[in-house]
Design a protein around this motif. Structure first.
Motif, PDB file in Angstrom:
ATOM      1  N   LEU A   1      47.299  35.752  38.048  1.00 26.59           N
ATOM      2  CA  LEU A   1      46.274  36.803  37.990  1.00 26.59           C
ATOM      3  C   LEU A   1      46.597  37.926  38.953  1.00 26.59           C
ATOM      4  O   LEU A   1      46.478  39.098  38.625  1.00 26.59           O
TER       5      LEU A   1
ATOM      6  N   SER B   1      49.478  40.135  37.849  1.00 24.22           N
ATOM      7  CA  SER B   1      49.304  40.955  36.646  1.00 24.22           C
ATOM      8  C   SER B   1      48.697  42.304  36.999  1.00 24.22           C
ATOM      9  O   SER B   1      48.056  42.467  38.029  1.00 24.22           O
ATOM     10  N   ARG B   2      48.962  43.277  36.122  1.00 26.40           N
ATOM     11  CA  ARG B   2      48.370  44.603  36.287  1.00 26.40           C
ATOM     12  C   ARG B   2      47.793  45.023  34.939  1.00 26.40           C
ATOM     13  O   ARG B   2      47.981  44.342  33.956  1.00 26.40           O
ATOM     14  N   LYS B   3      47.238  46.216  34.947  1.00 25.34           N
ATOM     15  CA  LYS B   3      46.785  46.765  33.670  1.00 25.34           C
ATOM     16  C   LYS B   3      48.008  46.937  32.770  1.00 25.34           C
ATOM     17  O   LYS B   3      48.994  47.574  33.161  1.00 25.34           O
TER      18      LYS B   3
ATOM     19  N   SER C   1      39.496  36.193  39.441  1.00 25.58           N
ATOM     20  CA  SER C   1      39.557  36.826  38.126  1.00 25.58           C
ATOM     21  C   SER C   1      38.957  38.231  38.090  1.00 25.58           C
ATOM     22  O   SER C   1      39.176  38.957  37.142  1.00 25.58           O
TER      23      SER C   1
ATOM     24  N   TYR D   1      41.307  41.178  37.366  1.00 23.50           N
ATOM     25  CA  TYR D   1      41.891  41.020  36.033  1.00 23.50           C
ATOM     26  C   TYR D   1      40.902  41.478  34.979  1.00 23.50           C
ATOM     27  O   TYR D   1      41.241  42.206  34.036  1.00 23.50           O
TER      28      TYR D   1
ATOM     29  N   GLU E   1      50.921  41.530  31.736  1.00 20.03           N
ATOM     30  CA  GLU E   1      50.232  40.249  31.851  1.00 20.03           C
ATOM     31  C   GLU E   1      50.849  39.330  32.901  1.00 20.03           C
ATOM     32  O   GLU E   1      50.216  38.416  33.372  1.00 20.03           O
TER      33      GLU E   1
ATOM     34  N   ASP F   1      40.668  45.258  35.025  1.00 23.22           N
ATOM     35  CA  ASP F   1      41.861  45.877  34.433  1.00 23.22           C
ATOM     36  C   ASP F   1      41.862  45.786  32.917  1.00 23.22           C
ATOM     37  O   ASP F   1      42.361  46.670  32.235  1.00 23.22           O
ATOM     38  N   HIS F   2      41.349  44.679  32.388  1.00 26.77           N
ATOM     39  CA  HIS F   2      41.383  44.490  30.947  1.00 26.77           C
ATOM     40  C   HIS F   2      40.107  44.949  30.259  1.00 26.77           C
ATOM     41  O   HIS F   2      39.923  44.707  29.078  1.00 26.77           O
TER      42      HIS F   2
ATOM     43  N   THR G   1      43.975  35.317  30.982  1.00 30.01           N
ATOM     44  CA  THR G   1      44.421  34.496  32.104  1.00 30.01           C
ATOM     45  C   THR G   1      43.270  34.038  32.997  1.00 30.01           C
ATOM     46  O   THR G   1      43.287  32.929  33.533  1.00 30.01           O
ATOM     47  N   SER G   2      42.263  34.903  33.118  1.00 29.38           N
ATOM     48  CA  SER G   2      41.135  34.498  33.968  1.00 29.38           C
ATOM     49  C   SER G   2      40.447  33.266  33.392  1.00 29.38           C
ATOM     50  O   SER G   2      39.981  32.399  34.129  1.00 29.38           O
TER      51      SER G   2
END
Lengths: 501, 481
Positions: free
Chosen positions: B348, B351-353, B98, B101, B356, B104-105, B241-242
């Motif tokens: 995870l 996904s990117r910045k 995670s 992720y 999702e 990125d978030h 998602t994490s």
């Protein structure tokens, strides 16, 4: 040679993994490696046949290692007269598949070769496993490469076809697994020999028979659970069709001979009549269906279903023979016929799919209407295609004749009408196959695309030539094949008609 | 009766919890004092803390025999030992997956790590519970940590909604659990699970059966069995998602332990009653989970329904009501956790910045963009579908076997049919990744070689444990003999 079966299983799988890891960057290397591995496997199948003792029904080349002690399951291998020829067939048919794909497959070639090599190992595993859990392990694992082969390299409706293929076979197999576990819980072992000796009441046998039947009938495939096959064949790439027709369908027949007949003899006897009826429907009705096909691959697919009907007919007609005549004369012949039919159909249908592949690679159409007069531009190819077509109709002198003839003769002992209906295939088979040949191969050149065709190259000639030789050899001199099977078939008859009650 | 003198060394079997509490305090304090200046420090520190705690557990906490501590509140046995080690490693892998992720978030905060550790502590308490009170303590400690985790992305409305839903429904379940426990306590006069077994046996009074009903409802709710599953898809989809990865994996160990300690141990005498209650729940769970999963378009939501269907199999292990059935359920749970870890891990990593990667269509042609992710996901999907040579096959086989041993013919047939239905939607994911052409607009993958290695190992474990399933099967059978 010790561990020969293990080598036959794991050599192609290991080669497949190496090919997969090498990837598409080294296409030339990958091709040669795949060919080498499949040839090496074929070469190893030679001592398997040569050192096979045709005088006994016992399992030969046995290997046993503890695999899952918790379930008393063993990594146990061995072959008898039923499985050994099928292993040889598997090793033989993988080579043409690799050669046929040599330059034809442009999309992810390494994965294509890897999938077929891994398939080969798993299929040999299915035939050589003598532990039911190991058998099931290989049986199901095989679905993964085939699912990908149809799905990645298939035609326009490949997704539908491959999902249908997977779900149909998976549905059948899951119930077989449930039956196997049931017998394990009852008897404490997964060894097939042990399951064959396990006492079962008639009620248990019926349930188990039905569960097995679901798995094997889908695989054969028998009418009415055959609908996945035409779809899968039409959409699969040439190699996929060849392996599907030549080997995977045989697993259903093999399952009947290895599991259904010896493990549930009383239920098999009781339910033989419906199975015979379904087989005859496959032979006759599907023959008519094949007649009206517009697509070459679909026609051969339906022809496969009809021909496989002989295998199930041969396997179950023995009960009708015993019931109607009171003795076992002719039962061995029926099972011999079923076995020879499997080998022969493996060769012929594989060869026919390769022929269609040769045409498809040039014209990119499988529609019969797009061809006509191929013999004018491709005389050598036409000769092969006509030979395989005649073998498909069961012409004496080709392998197609031996199996069908044995089954029909044996059916006579059970009932005239069984034999009569089975013999209808000789007419129908000739009709749809020869009509196919007439429309595709003979006649004037109908389209510019056919006029531009180039005859088979050396690679294709080699592949078709070798298969033609084997088809003729088995047709003219089936004795060696019948000889290796004989003690096993004899033993199987005694198991199949003995009662467990 | 005079109590023997208290010896600190007698607490050695509780070393996992003790070390974890110390670790939580340390991580919390260091995070507070370091503030936001060194965001990476907390994550590294947490991983180190997990490794140290696990090492201490292996060194001092290994018990061969069942040991009851703290006036009968706490039990240490081999099952608890194994589950705790699994807990340490799964949490470590979750945190590894995670990290990027969270970066990125913009939600890489210490709270995530502290809450993960407190949730783990709750799991440990539950796993080692030997009294109704300890069970409840563990359940609440875990649940409260997880509610907060779902909501911890403060700016996300969906996450807040999910957390609220989870909290309200979770509170009802806790209420049901507590109510059931109070009935049992009132009628049996003990909180001790061992005593409870001795005093309650079927056939029993209506009051006891009522108590069992409430306990079963609570267990079904926590596991996510139909018809108590409503929270699960919404929470899986709505949470970051994490966090979905976390709640989709680690707590399953705890809820298996909850079912085992409460039903199989504490209410062993009442087994004829609760197996009857669980059987229809299991059937409903299998049917609803598999059928509803067919029509999902969001991968997280699809995996949520897949979780529900898998829970159906775990419940079937309890329906068998034998040690062999519990061992099957344990094996299934461990296998499920391993596979879910990988599946959510793939989401995870994909996904990117600003992307999702949670819709199914985002996986079209994944093979082209990222062969490793696609291959790993393929193995994981085939495993969940129960195809050999992958480990999921043995998990299903084990459940079938336990059901045959207890003569549940119809459950075997339903479970077999439902595993075919389930195969369809797992195959659909493979179809998207391998058979479809990629969508152009998706940004290319970014690095993180270490994490990818972990994912590769995760997928490889699914394959290796599938080819050689013996040791894990033996372990599960041994700890539940």
């Amino acid at each position: 040679m010790h561990g020969l079966l293990s080598i036959l299983i794991w050599l192609p799988i290991a080669a497949g993994v190496v090919v997969l890891l090498l990837g598409d960057r080294y296409v030339a290397l990958v091709r040669w490696l795949a060919l080498l591995a499949s040839l090496a496997t074929l070469a190893l199948a030679v001592p398997l046949w040569m050192q096979f003792d045709a005088g006994t029904a016992a399992l030969q080349f046995p290997e046993a290692l503890s695999w899952i002690p918790r379930f008393n399951a063993q990594y146990a291998l061995g072959v008898d007269g039923i499985s050994m020829p099928l292993i040889a067939l598997t090793a033989l048919m993988t080579v043409p598949v690799i050669i046929a794909a040599w330059t034809v497959i442009e999309k992810r070639p390494a994965q294509y070769f890897a999938a077929f090599l891994i398939m080969e190992g798993l299929m040999i595993g299915v035939f050589s496993a003598t532990d039911a859990l190991l058998f099931y392990f290989f049986w199901e694992a095989m679905l993964i490469p085939m699912f990908l082969i149809i799905g990645i390299w298939g035609g326009p409706r490949r997704v539908y076809a491959t999902l249908k293929f997977f779900l149909y076979t998976f549905l059948g197999s899951v119930f077989m697994l449930a039956a196997l576990i049931y017998m394990y819980v009852k008897g404490g072992s997964y060894a097939i020999e042990h399951l064959q000796g396990l006492p079962l009441t008639i009620a248990e046998q019926r349930w188990i028979f039905v569960a097995f039947f679901l798995a094997f009938a889908v695989k054969v495939p028998m009418w009415p659970v055959h609908t996945w096959l035409p779809d899968a064949h039409v959409e699969a790439p040439t190699g996929g069709s060849v392996i599907l027709a030549a080997i995977m369908l045989k697993m259903g027949g093999y399952g009947f001979l290895r599991f259904s007949l010896p493990i549930t003899p009383d239920a098999s006897a009781e339910l033989a009549l419906p199975v015979i009826a379904l087989s005859l429907i496959a032979v006759v009705y599907i023959g008519f269906v094949a007649l009206v096909q517009q697509d070459m691959k679909k026609l051969i697919a339906y022809s496969s279903i009809a021909h496989m009907g002989f295998v199930t007919l041969g396997a179950f007609v023995i009960y009708a023979i015993v019931r109607n005549t009171g003795h076992t004369v002719g039962t061995g012949m029926a099972l011999d016929g079923a076995m020879v039919q499997m080998i022969s159909h493996g060769l012929i249908s594989g060869a026919l799919f390769l022929c269609v592949g040769v045409l498809y690679d040039r014209v990119h159409s499988r529609q019969i209407a797009d061809y006509g007069g191929v013999i004018n531009t491709m005389p050598v190819f036409a000769a092969f295609m006509v030979l395989f077509a005649l073998a498909n109709t069961g012409l004496p002198g080709t392998s197609g004749f031996v199996g069908e003839f044995l089954v029909i003769i044996a059916s006579f002992r059970a009932s005239f009408w069984y034999a009569f209906l089975a013999a209808v295939t000789l007419v129908l088979g000739a009709a749809y196959t020869l009509w196919l040949v007439k429309r595709v191969v003979f006649g004037p050149v109908t389209s510019p695309r056919v006029a531009e065709l180039k005859d088979v190259n050396g690679r294709e000639f080699l592949v078709l030539g070798v298969l033609a030789l084997v088809v003729l050899l088995v047709g003219v001199w089936p004795a060696p094949l019948l000889k290796v099977m004989q003690p096993t078939i004899h033993h199987l008859v005694s198991q199949a008609i003995a009662t467990k009650l | 009766m005079s109590e023997p003198a208290f010896l600190w060394s007698s607490l050695a079997p509780a070393i996992p919890e003790i070390s974890l509490v110390v670790a939580i305090c340390a991580v919390l304090l260091i995070d507070v004092f370091m503030g936001d200046r060194r965001t990476g420090l907390t994550s590294t520190l947490t991983l180190v803390a997990l490794a140290v705690c696990a090492a201490l557990t292996v060194e001092y906490g290994h018990v061969m025999e069942r040991v009851v501590l703290l006036n009968g509140m706490y039990v240490a046995d081999e099952l608890a030992y194994v589950l705790k080690l699994v807990g340490f490693s799964v949490v470590a892998v979750v945190l590894l997956y995670s990290r990027r992720y969270l970066v990125d978030h913009g939600i890489l905060r210490g709270e995530y790590y502290v809450l993960a550790l407190t949730a783990l502590l709750g799991i440990f308490v539950l796993v080692s519970a030997n009294s109704l009170l300890t069970v409840y303590l563990g359940v609440e400690l875990l649940a409260l940590s997880v509610y907060a985790m779902v909501a911890f992305d403060r700016d996300s409305g969906v996450a807040a909604e999910s957390a609220m839903k989870y909290f309200v429904l979770g509170a009802i379940a806790s209420g049901a659990l507590l109510y059931g426990m109070s009935l049992l306590y009132g009628l049996a006069g003990t909180l001790d699970l061992g005593e409870l077994t001795a005093r309650l046996a079927s056939p029993s009074s209506l009051g006891v059966v009522m108590g069992v009903v409430f306990v079963v409802v609570a267990v079904a709710f926590k596991l996510g069995a139909v018809p108590f599953h409503m929270w699960l898809p919404d929470v899986y989809e709505g949470a970051p998602t994490s966090v979905t990865l976390f709640i989709g994996t680690v707590p399953k160990i705890a809820y298996f332990a909850l079912a085992l300690r409460l039903l199989a141990e504490g209410l062993a005498g009442m087994a004829p009653e609760w197996t009857q209650m669980l059987a229809p729940l299991a059937v409903l769970t299998l049917v609803v989970g598999n059928v509803v999963a067919l029509v999902q378009t969001n991968l997280k939501r699809m995996l949520a329904y897949s979780t529900i269907s898998n829970v159906g199999f775990i419940v079937l292990g309890f329906v068998a009501g034998t040690p062999d059935g519990y061992a099957a359920a344990l094996y299934y749970t461990l296998v499920y956790v391993l596979v879910a870890l990988g599946s959510f891990g793939v989401i995870l990593l994909a996904s990117r910045k600003g992307f999702e990667a949670d819709r199914l269509e985002d996986y079209k042609g994944l093979y082209r963009r990222d062969p490793l992710l696609a291959f790993a996901m393929m193995l994981l999907m085939f495993s969940t579908a129960g195809v050999p040579p992958l480990v999921g096959f043995w998990a299903k086989l084990r459940i079938f076997q336990a059901l045959w041993e207890t003569h549940h013919l119809y459950l075997v047939i339903i479970a077999a049919a439902m595993s075919v239905v389930g195969a369809f939607y797992y195959l659909r994911v493979i179809k998207l990744m391998y058979f479809d052409e990629p969508v152009a607009a998706i940004p290319p993958a970014v690095g993180g070689a270490g994490v990818r290695l972990v994912l590769g190992l995760n997928a490889a474990a699914v394959l290796v444990l599938g080819i050689l399933p013996g040791p894990l099967l033996n372990l599960c059978a041994r700890v539940l003999h």
